[in-house]
Design an enzyme around this catalytic site. Structure first.
Site, mmCIF file in Angstrom:
data_model
loop_
_atom_site.group_PDB
_atom_site.id
_atom_site.type_symbol
_atom_site.label_atom_id
_atom_site.label_comp_id
_atom_site.label_asym_id
_atom_site.label_seq_id
_atom_site.Cartn_x
_atom_site.Cartn_y
_atom_site.Cartn_z
ATOM 1 C CB VAL A 118 -0.953 0.006 1.230
ATOM 2 C CG1 VAL A 118 -1.897 1.198 1.197
ATOM 3 C CG2 VAL A 118 -1.774 -1.285 1.311
ATOM 4 C CG HIS A 175 -2.065 4.899 -6.885
ATOM 5 N ND1 HIS A 175 -3.417 5.106 -6.900
ATOM 6 C CD2 HIS A 175 -1.655 5.244 -5.644
ATOM 7 C CE1 HIS A 175 -3.803 5.565 -5.721
ATOM 8 N NE2 HIS A 175 -2.748 5.653 -4.939
HETATM 9 N N1 APR Z 1 8.808 -0.383 9.927
HETATM 10 C C1 APR Z 1 7.561 -0.340 10.421
HETATM 11 N N2 APR Z 1 6.817 0.775 10.445
HETATM 12 C C2 APR Z 1 7.363 1.878 9.924
HETATM 13 C C3 APR Z 1 8.664 1.908 9.379
HETATM 14 C C4 APR Z 1 9.394 0.699 9.385
HETATM 15 N N3 APR Z 1 10.620 0.617 8.886
HETATM 16 N N4 APR Z 1 8.903 3.162 8.946
HETATM 17 C C5 APR Z 1 7.806 3.889 9.197
HETATM 18 N N5 APR Z 1 6.878 3.121 9.797
HETATM 19 C C6 APR Z 1 5.562 3.490 10.272
HETATM 20 C C7 APR Z 1 5.515 4.846 10.939
HETATM 21 O O1 APR Z 1 6.002 4.774 12.262
HETATM 22 C C8 APR Z 1 4.037 5.169 10.868
HETATM 23 O O2 APR Z 1 3.327 4.781 12.036
HETATM 24 O O3 APR Z 1 4.650 3.616 9.175
HETATM 25 C C9 APR Z 1 3.535 4.341 9.688
HETATM 26 C C10 APR Z 1 2.958 5.202 8.563
HETATM 27 O O4 APR Z 1 1.813 5.770 9.058
HETATM 28 P P1 APR Z 1 1.331 7.248 8.670
HETATM 29 O O5 APR Z 1 2.472 8.197 8.820
HETATM 30 O O6 APR Z 1 0.067 7.514 9.413
HETATM 31 O O7 APR Z 1 1.055 7.114 7.110
HETATM 32 P P2 APR Z 1 -0.267 6.512 6.426
HETATM 33 O O8 APR Z 1 -1.220 7.603 6.167
HETATM 34 O O9 APR Z 1 -0.712 5.315 7.172
HETATM 35 O O10 APR Z 1 0.328 6.081 5.013
HETATM 36 C C11 APR Z 1 1.229 4.995 4.898
HETATM 37 O O11 APR Z 1 0.384 4.289 2.771
HETATM 38 O O12 APR Z 1 -1.223 5.257 1.409
HETATM 39 C C12 APR Z 1 0.126 5.107 1.660
HETATM 40 O O13 APR Z 1 1.070 7.201 0.832
HETATM 41 C C13 APR Z 1 0.796 6.432 1.972
HETATM 42 O O14 APR Z 1 3.052 5.615 1.782
HETATM 43 C C14 APR Z 1 2.031 5.977 2.686
HETATM 44 C C15 APR Z 1 1.547 4.734 3.435
#
Ligand code: APR
Length: 311
Positions: A118, A175
């Site tokens: 995603v 996308h």
């Molecule tokens: N391992 C695990 N989790 C991670 C890592 C990692 N190496 N790096 C970042 N994260 C976590 C962050 O800590 C955060 O909680 O990924 C999460 C991302 O959450 P959000 O910042 O809320 O982003 P979100 O809106 O969920 O989007 C995530 O999906 O739709 C796509 O463009 C969007 O690339 C983005 C992804």
């Protein structure tokens, strides 16, 4: 299939886990994030919703990959969401590092899970997970088409003042701005949409759909989560229940549509093995041109990823 891991307990990942729990067909959903307490908290909150909303799926939050042991499906949402003004290349290098790292960790504890990606930029992150995992391409699938098509269907439902349930549609391609609309495959309770909407309105809806993600980033200062989370959960459901549902998904093409080694959105049949079939439609020459242009754009981003790997 009983166990699904969702990597990233942010907006999208937590929504995927929560929607899956509500569907109540899994034994366990594991939510992993580098922010351990956030993952634990969101899993606990969703578990405390179970007595109210009536489901039995257990939710576990952690930063430890041991808890993902023997997952059947892993949904990867980890990464930075797009912020206003952020370039695509910025996002590629940061999120590719994250997706590479996550995929490596998953493989330590689950032998052959199906990966649903995603994280954005979606098409190239799906490619990253494919390259890192070494899995056959039927087991690495990107979530984009269901979301793009849902946005298009929602806009059509508003314009026609009908239930979104009655709108069937298909979009293909990458996308983003280069997605390929296919109005001739759009129906409202079986009625071709062109019978109900004039061309100008339909075109404006298609344009709005192309920038549907950006519209939400502008409104909220971060990217969307309800519809993306629900879309990924729908893919999980189709696979776990071996439903053979047909959805537009981002997959590696191997000659279909005259395209090879490029991850692009096309209609596929989803079942217990992941992509059971890529459905090849006979496109008109202008549709084919749009798909080719979209694939070229994805291919150039895949090269950015490949170059980053070499550096
Ligand atoms: N391992 C695990 N989790 C991670 C890592 C990692 N190496 N790096 C970042 N994260 C976590 C962050 O800590 C955060 O909680 O990924 C999460 C991302 O959450 P959000 O910042 O809320 O982003 P979100 O809106 O969920 O989007 C995530 O999906 O739709 C796509 O463009 C969007 O690339 C983005 C992804």
């Amino acid at each position: 299939m009983n166990k699904v891991t969702v990597i990233g307990a942010g907006n999208v990942g937590a929504t995927v886990a929560n929607v899956l729990a509500h569907k109540d067909f899994l034994k366990e959903v594991v939510l992993i994030d580098i922010k351990a307490e956030m993952a634990q908290g969101k899993a606990l909150d969703s578990w405390q919703q179970a007595p109210i909303d009536y489901y039995s799926t257990k939710l576990i939050g952690s930063d430890q990959y041991e808890t993902t042991q023997d997952s059947d499906i892993v949904v990867i949402t980890a990464g930075l969401p797009r912020k206003p003004g952020m370039s695509r290349d910025d996002l590629i290098s940061t999120n590719a590092g994250i997706v590479n790292n996550v995929t490596e960790n998953i493989l330590k504890y689950s032998k052959n899970p199906i990966l649903i990606v995603v994280s954005n930029p979606l098409d190239v992150m799906t490619y990253a997970a494919y390259k890192m995992s070494g899995f056959e391409s039927s087991r690495v699938i990107g979530m984009a088409g269901i979301l793009d098509t849902a946005r298009y269907r929602a806009f059509l439902a508003t314009a026609l003042d009908v239930s979104p349930k009655d709108i069937q549609a298909l979009l293909m391609g990458g996308h983003g701005d280069s997605m390929v609309p296919l109005p001739r495959f759009t129906t409202v309770a079986g009625i071709p949409v062109t019978e109900l909407l004039d061309e100008a309105t339909l075109n404006s809806i298609i344009e709005r759909t192309k920038y549907g993600g950006g519209e939400l980033v502008k409104l909220m200062g971060t990217s969307a989560w309800y519809a993306p989370g629900a879309a990924a959960a729908q893919m999980v459901e189709a696979i776990v229940k071996d439903e053979n549902r047909i959805f537009p998904c981002c997959v590696n093409l191997n000659g279909q549509y005259g395209l090879k080694n490029v991850f692009v959105g096309v209609p596929v049949k989803l079942g217990k093995n992941g992509v059971e079939q890529i459905i090849e439609l006979k496109l008109t020459s202008s549709e084919m041109e749009m798909l080719k242009a979209s694939a070229d754009e994805v291919q150039s981003m895949m090269s950015v990823y490949d170059n980053l790997q070499k550096a």
